[in-house]
Motif scaffolding. Sequence first.
Motif, mmCIF file in Angstrom:
data_model
loop_
_atom_site.group_PDB
_atom_site.id
_atom_site.type_symbol
_atom_site.label_atom_id
_atom_site.label_comp_id
_atom_site.label_asym_id
_atom_site.label_seq_id
_atom_site.Cartn_x
_atom_site.Cartn_y
_atom_site.Cartn_z
ATOM 1 N N LYS A 17 0.826 -1.215 0.000
ATOM 2 C CA LYS A 17 0.000 0.000 0.000
ATOM 3 C C LYS A 17 0.858 1.262 0.000
ATOM 4 C CE LYS A 17 -4.052 -2.103 2.195
ATOM 5 N NZ LYS A 17 -3.826 -3.419 1.748
ATOM 6 N N LEU A 18 1.883 1.245 -0.842
ATOM 7 C CA LEU A 18 2.782 2.389 -1.004
ATOM 8 C C LEU A 18 2.623 2.961 -2.405
ATOM 9 C CD1 LEU A 18 6.202 1.209 0.491
ATOM 10 C CD2 LEU A 18 4.751 3.026 1.355
ATOM 11 N N THR A 19 2.867 4.251 -2.535
ATOM 12 C CA THR A 19 2.856 4.884 -3.849
ATOM 13 C C THR A 19 4.290 5.020 -4.352
ATOM 14 O OG1 THR A 19 3.069 7.126 -2.966
ATOM 15 C CG2 THR A 19 0.811 6.245 -3.232
ATOM 16 N N LEU A 20 4.412 5.238 -5.647
ATOM 17 C CA LEU A 20 5.719 5.476 -6.244
ATOM 18 C C LEU A 20 6.337 6.741 -5.642
ATOM 19 C CD1 LEU A 20 7.212 3.824 -8.373
ATOM 20 C CD2 LEU A 20 6.440 5.457 -10.078
ATOM 21 N N THR A 21 5.507 7.721 -5.344
ATOM 22 C CA THR A 21 5.983 8.971 -4.745
ATOM 23 C C THR A 21 6.591 8.714 -3.372
ATOM 24 O OG1 THR A 21 4.279 10.208 -5.933
ATOM 25 C CG2 THR A 21 5.292 11.292 -4.032
ATOM 26 N N GLU A 22 5.924 7.914 -2.559
ATOM 27 C CA GLU A 22 6.443 7.599 -1.227
ATOM 28 C C GLU A 22 7.747 6.814 -1.324
ATOM 29 O OE1 GLU A 22 7.055 7.568 2.715
ATOM 30 O OE2 GLU A 22 5.520 8.728 1.679
ATOM 31 N N LEU A 23 7.790 5.842 -2.216
ATOM 32 C CA LEU A 23 9.029 5.074 -2.396
ATOM 33 C C LEU A 23 10.157 5.989 -2.866
ATOM 34 C CD1 LEU A 23 10.474 2.343 -2.357
ATOM 35 C CD2 LEU A 23 9.776 2.063 -4.758
ATOM 36 N N SER A 24 9.849 6.890 -3.756
ATOM 37 C CA SER A 24 10.848 7.838 -4.258
ATOM 38 C C SER A 24 11.479 8.636 -3.123
ATOM 39 C CB SER A 24 10.197 8.787 -5.269
ATOM 40 O OG SER A 24 11.081 9.794 -5.656
ATOM 41 N N LYS A 25 10.645 9.077 -2.194
ATOM 42 C CA LYS A 25 11.152 9.822 -1.029
ATOM 43 C C LYS A 25 12.002 8.937 -0.135
ATOM 44 C CE LYS A 25 7.203 12.945 -0.887
ATOM 45 N NZ LYS A 25 5.969 13.282 -0.175
ATOM 46 N N ILE A 31 11.039 9.895 -9.254
ATOM 47 C CA ILE A 31 9.839 9.171 -9.662
ATOM 48 C C ILE A 31 9.993 8.701 -11.106
ATOM 49 C CG2 ILE A 31 7.358 9.385 -10.117
ATOM 50 C CD1 ILE A 31 7.246 11.353 -7.768
ATOM 51 N N VAL A 32 10.594 9.530 -11.939
ATOM 52 C CA VAL A 32 10.796 9.160 -13.344
ATOM 53 C C VAL A 32 11.650 7.898 -13.455
ATOM 54 C CG1 VAL A 32 11.846 9.881 -15.523
ATOM 55 C CG2 VAL A 32 10.494 11.510 -14.203
ATOM 56 N N ASN A 33 12.747 7.840 -12.709
ATOM 57 C CA ASN A 33 13.614 6.661 -12.769
ATOM 58 C C ASN A 33 12.922 5.425 -12.209
ATOM 59 O OD1 ASN A 33 15.704 7.966 -14.030
ATOM 60 N ND2 ASN A 33 16.827 8.378 -12.151
ATOM 61 N N LEU A 34 12.162 5.578 -11.143
ATOM 62 C CA LEU A 34 11.417 4.441 -10.599
ATOM 63 C C LEU A 34 10.337 3.977 -11.585
ATOM 64 C CD1 LEU A 34 11.001 5.418 -6.836
ATOM 65 C CD2 LEU A 34 12.503 3.659 -7.816
ATOM 66 N N SER A 35 9.720 4.918 -12.278
ATOM 67 C CA SER A 35 8.697 4.585 -13.258
ATOM 68 C C SER A 35 9.295 3.796 -14.423
ATOM 69 C CB SER A 35 8.034 5.861 -13.775
ATOM 70 O OG SER A 35 7.017 5.559 -14.694
ATOM 71 N N VAL A 36 10.476 4.180 -14.865
ATOM 72 C CA VAL A 36 11.169 3.449 -15.930
ATOM 73 C C VAL A 36 11.413 2.008 -15.490
ATOM 74 C CG1 VAL A 36 13.380 3.260 -17.152
ATOM 75 C CG2 VAL A 36 12.206 5.460 -17.036
ATOM 76 N N LEU A 37 11.840 1.849 -14.257
ATOM 77 C CA LEU A 37 12.080 0.517 -13.707
ATOM 78 C C LEU A 37 10.770 -0.268 -13.605
ATOM 79 C CD1 LEU A 37 14.221 -1.355 -12.444
ATOM 80 C CD2 LEU A 37 13.701 -0.301 -10.252
ATOM 81 N N LYS A 38 9.752 0.367 -13.056
ATOM 82 C CA LYS A 38 8.445 -0.259 -12.841
ATOM 83 C C LYS A 38 7.816 -0.742 -14.146
ATOM 84 C CE LYS A 38 4.753 2.367 -12.025
ATOM 85 N NZ LYS A 38 3.440 2.099 -12.584
ATOM 86 N N ASN A 39 8.049 -0.013 -15.217
ATOM 87 C CA ASN A 39 7.449 -0.337 -16.511
ATOM 88 C C ASN A 39 8.366 -1.176 -17.403
ATOM 89 O OD1 ASN A 39 4.902 1.024 -16.170
ATOM 90 N ND2 ASN A 39 6.059 2.922 -16.231
ATOM 91 N N ASP A 40 9.382 -1.785 -16.794
ATOM 92 C CA ASP A 40 10.307 -2.680 -17.507
ATOM 93 C C ASP A 40 11.010 -2.009 -18.682
ATOM 94 O OD1 ASP A 40 9.901 -4.884 -15.827
ATOM 95 O OD2 ASP A 40 8.206 -5.605 -17.003
#
Length: 71
Positions: A17-25, A31-40
């Motif tokens: 129950k975490l958001t990408l924003t929370e993980l980024s912090k 968030i952009v780099n995590l999104s790239v990872l998340k979307n393979d």
Amino acid sequence: MDSSVHCRLDELLAERKLTLTELSKRVDVSIVNLSVLKNDRAKAIRFSTLTAICRALDCSIGDLLVLRPQT
């Protein structure tokens, strides 16, 4: 050629129950780099980033990254 490695970041975030924003912090990665990872779409990942994500999500590397079956 698509990578045969799949990142389960989306599933792990949902389970916790975490958001990408929370993980980024928590891991100090954009968030952009995590999104790239998340979307393979990532071509590489630093060990320090991988370690930070796994610590923040309390998971192992094998929980985060898995091999897709060969077709």
